[in-house]
Write a protein that holds these residues in place. Structure first.
Motif, short mmCIF file in Angstrom:
data_model
loop_
_atom_site.label_atom_id
_atom_site.label_comp_id
_atom_site.label_asym_id
_atom_site.label_seq_id
_atom_site.Cartn_x
_atom_site.Cartn_y
_atom_site.Cartn_z
N ALA A 1 6.62 -2.59 8.29
CA ALA A 1 5.71 -3.54 7.33
C ALA A 1 4.19 -3.62 7.98
CB ALA A 1 6.48 -4.91 7.70
N GLY A 2 3.80 -2.27 8.53
CA GLY A 2 2.53 -2.30 8.76
C GLY A 2 1.94 -3.14 9.98
N TYR A 3 2.92 -3.25 10.98
CA TYR A 3 2.72 -4.47 12.07
C TYR A 3 1.87 -3.59 12.99
CZ TYR A 3 6.23 -7.52 10.06
OH TYR A 3 6.81 -8.34 8.87
N ARG B 1 11.14 0.08 1.63
CA ARG B 1 9.97 -0.59 0.75
C ARG B 1 8.76 0.28 1.10
NH1 ARG B 1 11.11 -6.84 2.21
NH2 ARG B 1 12.74 -7.06 0.84
N PHE C 1 5.74 -0.81 -0.69
CA PHE C 1 4.74 -1.57 -1.55
C PHE C 1 3.37 -1.09 -1.12
CE2 PHE C 1 8.00 -5.34 -1.07
CZ PHE C 1 8.61 -4.65 -1.87
N PRO C 2 2.50 -1.48 -2.03
CA PRO C 2 0.73 -1.23 -1.68
C PRO C 2 0.56 -1.72 -0.61
CG PRO C 2 1.16 -2.04 -4.17
CD PRO C 2 2.40 -2.22 -3.50
N GLN D 1 6.02 -17.70 5.10
CA GLN D 1 4.27 -17.59 5.06
C GLN D 1 3.78 -17.23 3.84
OE1 GLN D 1 6.44 -16.17 7.60
NE2 GLN D 1 5.92 -16.76 9.68
N SER E 1 1.22 -8.49 6.01
CA SER E 1 1.81 -8.92 7.35
C SER E 1 1.25 -8.73 8.42
CB SER E 1 3.21 -7.43 7.34
OG SER E 1 2.61 -6.43 7.08
N ARG E 2 -0.03 -8.09 8.54
CA ARG E 2 -0.86 -8.15 9.52
C ARG E 2 -1.35 -9.38 9.96
NH1 ARG E 2 -3.41 -5.74 5.46
NH2 ARG E 2 -5.55 -5.99 5.05
N ALA F 1 1.73 -12.50 18.62
CA ALA F 1 2.92 -12.17 18.42
C ALA F 1 3.69 -12.63 19.82
CB ALA F 1 3.25 -10.78 18.39
N ASP G 1 4.23 -8.91 0.52
CA ASP G 1 3.18 -8.30 1.61
C ASP G 1 1.70 -8.44 0.92
OD1 ASP G 1 4.27 -6.20 3.62
OD2 ASP G 1 5.61 -6.36 1.93
N GLN G 2 1.62 -8.49 -0.52
CA GLN G 2 0.28 -8.78 -1.09
C GLN G 2 -0.08 -10.24 -1.16
OE1 GLN G 2 -0.14 -6.36 -4.73
NE2 GLN G 2 1.99 -5.64 -4.38
N MET H 1 -4.37 0.10 1.94
CA MET H 1 -4.10 -0.15 0.57
C MET H 1 -4.23 1.36 -0.19
SD MET H 1 -3.15 -2.92 -0.31
CE MET H 1 -3.39 -3.57 -2.26
N ARG I 1 1.76 -1.46 2.27
CA ARG I 1 2.91 -2.29 3.07
C ARG I 1 2.66 -1.51 4.49
NH1 ARG I 1 7.59 -5.36 3.91
NH2 ARG I 1 9.19 -4.24 5.11
N HIS J 1 7.52 -7.69 16.05
CA HIS J 1 6.47 -7.06 16.71
C HIS J 1 6.82 -6.69 18.23
CE1 HIS J 1 4.19 -9.61 13.74
NE2 HIS J 1 3.51 -8.63 13.92
N ILE K 1 0.40 -12.55 9.48
CA ILE K 1 1.46 -13.51 9.36
C ILE K 1 2.12 -13.80 10.74
CG2 ILE K 1 2.09 -13.23 6.86
CD1 ILE K 1 4.70 -11.95 7.85
N VAL K 2 1.60 -13.38 11.91
CA VAL K 2 2.01 -14.06 12.91
C VAL K 2 1.85 -15.28 13.00
CG1 VAL K 2 2.14 -11.70 14.39
CG2 VAL K 2 -0.17 -12.96 13.96
N ILE L 1 9.29 -13.37 13.51
CA ILE L 1 8.30 -13.78 12.38
C ILE L 1 8.82 -15.01 11.84
CG2 ILE L 1 7.49 -13.24 10.15
CD1 ILE L 1 6.47 -11.00 11.76
N ASP M 1 4.33 -8.69 -4.39
CA ASP M 1 5.12 -8.87 -3.56
C ASP M 1 4.70 -9.65 -2.31
OD1 ASP M 1 4.10 -6.95 -1.25
OD2 ASP M 1 4.26 -5.84 -3.26
#
Lengths: 440, 169
Positions: A369-371, A388, A390-391, B72, B25-26, A77, B20-21, A397, A393, A69, B28-29, A37, B18
């Motif tokens: 991280a939800g990838y 983590r 986070f909302p 990113q 992440s989906r 990716a 992520d918000q 959501m 993530r 990824h 940021i490739v 990344i 954060d």
């Protein structure tokens, strides 16, 4: 003049002068790491500052991994992966590929980091390296790209927030519970710009893989780094993992002075601690497991740079042996490295997990991280060994993620709801697998 | 980079936003600022990417940019043309990344008084944020001298280029 903290000592050594908290310094970097990344953006910076014809400061100490990824979940990716491979080939950097595992795990297993080193990683969990007594810190791609060219980077020397834990951890309570409690107590931003230092008889008795959990999650309270003083156990662990002899810094350089100044000191008795769960959607929402016991869970996730090590997954396998996942639940298991994966195969523990109904993915970050592969949908509830929650993530959501130790996740998998791991008889006590193999 | 001394709309966010918000992440490739900008605050404020205009500001509560080291996140905001970010406090790596990218940032404890949609401007030299809608002024923390120097020479890349050139001589 008061004594120095461990963070001040480690950075003084790399700055070549006596530095103190609050100083802005330039320090010599020992190891620099980027992954799929953050690497491509760092390479752009490297090319820009060197005019496209510069050399890496130290190719052997530049480590590139493909873990976020992995395997590629899309063309972009895959192209990022190729950028990593091409840059490594062109400049002679150490490169790890799909399936080799998560950067932090790989760097330690493969002996790229030694106690006393200054490690910068373009990943926030680069605080992990403090578990073996190195100063590890996360940076962005511009920081990393320029350091690849010069071998130096600017730092503000951090104050230190110290956690002292004395006594024996009760059964069912692990390093993960300790760190969730610390984060809950000081808050998500409670250690921002500071070093988190973990000491006391409890910490000294922790196997190295457990210490790494403490340092890994220092960033979840904002920490610049997390530090556990290196000791003989670290040296033996690294020698067992890597087959290379390790030289520890002098004893006085491995720990804070008795008269060092700390920003604050937080003291704990291990015996008083219960297993912890961090509720959605912030790691600081840590509560005793009893407060959330009975919460229905859809997905269980075992893995990540926090708790995807052999000992973690082995513990889950021991609980699931001969059992099946509770009806209506699914489990995603992602070993932190290829080496961890192979150990689990060799011991038969991987088969145990699959027989119980778990889905196993290639070593790497997985759905952390939800990838990809394991992403959560609307309304899904996940109990994870991750760092983590986070909302959104790990996906929608409208999903929620709870954080816990591998023991809590494993026992909860039997019931389909968050369950106090102390209800299960015979949870293994952690030991260092690598050390156990050597010393057996 | 747009001039942060020109008054423009403030997009106000809360505490603990954060990375992520900021840059989910989906998405940021990519490392392309404009492509990243299309997804900035995608889940938190879905209208942001379409409606934000160059020169506008992001205003936030405490611990803005917590989480990942991914550059990113600030890059997405730079790509959206954001002129500057004012927060009550920042997460460390995010703050560092902004400085390195040359994206103006100010730590300003009183910025909680800014409402979404207020017109604000940043005075980087004086360390001031002005709210043109309410007529209020808020003191910000000056950058430490070392960081000010880094900003003055044009950010980390410019600084490093000069250092490498000096080393070669």
């Amino acid at each position: 003049m008061t004594g120095k903290t461990l963070a001040e000592k480690l950075l003084s050594a790399k700055a070549g002068e006596d530095v103190r908290a609050g100083d802005y310094i330039e320090a010599q970097v020992d190891v620099a790491m980027a992954h799929d990344i953050t690497g491509p953006l760092a390479f752009q910076t490297f090319e820009e500052v060197t005019g496209g014809e510069g050399d890496l400061f130290a190719p052997g100490r530049t480590i590139l991994t493909i873990d976020h990824h992995a395997p590629a979940d899309g063309v972009q990716a895959a192209n990022n992966h190729n950028a990593i491979r091409e840059f490594a080939a062109e400049h002679g950097a150490h490169q790890y590929d799909v399936g080799d595992g998560i950067c932090h795990q790989v760097l330690i297993e493969e002996g790229h980091v030694a106690p006393g080193d200054l490690v910068i990683g373009a990943d926030s969990h680069s605080t992990t390296y403090g578990g073996i007594g190195a100063f590890g810190t996360g940076v962005g791609s511009s920081d990393l790209g320029t350091a690849l060219a010069t071998g130096e980077l600017w730092f503000r020397v951090p104050e230190t927030l110290r956690f002292v834990v004395e006594g024996d951890l009760p059964e069912g309570v692990y390093a993960k519970d300790l760190i969730l409690r610390f984060i809950g107590d000081v808050g998500f931003a409670g250690c921002t710009y500071m070093a988190a230092e973990y000491v006391g008889s409890t910490v000294e008795s922790l196997p190295v893989h457990q210490r790494l959990v403490l340092t890994n999650m220092a960033i979840e309270m904002g920490g610049k780094t997390g530090l556990v003083p290196a000791d003989d156990r670290v040296a033996r662990f690294l020698e067992a993992e890597t087959g290379q002899a390790v030289e520890l810094p002098a004893p006085e350089d491995r720990r804070s002075d008795d008269d060092a100044e700390f920003a604050s000191v937080h003291e704990y008795r291990a015996e008083e601690l219960a297993p912890q769960v961090s509720k959605p959607s912030n790691p600081e929402n840590a509560v005793d497991v009893g407060e959330v016991a009975g919460t229905d869970v859809d997905q269980l996730f075992v893995g990540t740079c926090t708790n995807g090590r052999y000992e973690d997954i082995s513990l889950v396998a021991s609980v699931l042996e001969g059992e099946t996942l509770a009806s209506g639940t699914r489990m995603v298991v992602v070993p932190a490295s290829g080496s961890v994966y192979r150990k689990l195969l060799a011991t038969g523990e991987m088969a145990t997990l699959v027989d119980a109904g778990a889905v196993v993915q290639a070593a790497g970050c997985g759905p952390c991280a939800g990838y990809h592969q394991g992403v959560l949908g609307d309304g899904d509830v996940c109990l994870a060994t991750a760092n983590r929650n986070f909302p959104g993530r790990e996906g929608s959501m409208e999903s929620s993620v709870y954080l816990a130790s591998p023991a809590t996740v494993a026992v909860s998998a039997l019931y389909g709801e968050i369950t106090d791991p102390r209800e299960y008889d015979g949870l293994p006590r952690f030991d260092d697998h690598a050390l156990a193999e050597v010393e057996a | 980079m747009t001039d942060p001394s020109t008054p423009a709309r403030a997009w106000v966010f809360g505490d603990d936003v954060d990375t992520d918000q900021i840059a989910p992440s989906r998405f940021i490739v990519s490392s392309d600022p404009e492509e990243l900008a299309e997804h900035a605050f995608n889940d938190l404020r879905p209208e942001f990417a379409a409606e934000v205009e160059a020169g506008e500001f992001v205003v936030a509560g405490t611990n803005f940019g917590s989480g990942s080291s991914r550059e990113q996140a600030p890059l997405a905001l730079a790509g959206a043309g954001v002129a500057g970010i004012v927060a009550q406090s920042f997460a460390r790596i995010f703050f560092r990344n902004c400085i390195n990218l040359g994206l103006p940032v100010l730590i300003c404890p009183e910025v909680g008084n800014v409402s979404d949609g207020d017109e604000i401007s940043m005075d980087l030299d004086a360390g001031l944020v002005e709210n043109h809608t309410t007529g209020e002024q808020y003191d910000a923390e000056p950058l430490p001298p070392f960081l000010q120097e880094l900003v003055d020479v044009g950010g980390l890349k410019a600084y490093t280029k000069a250092k490498l050139a000096a080393d070669r001589e």
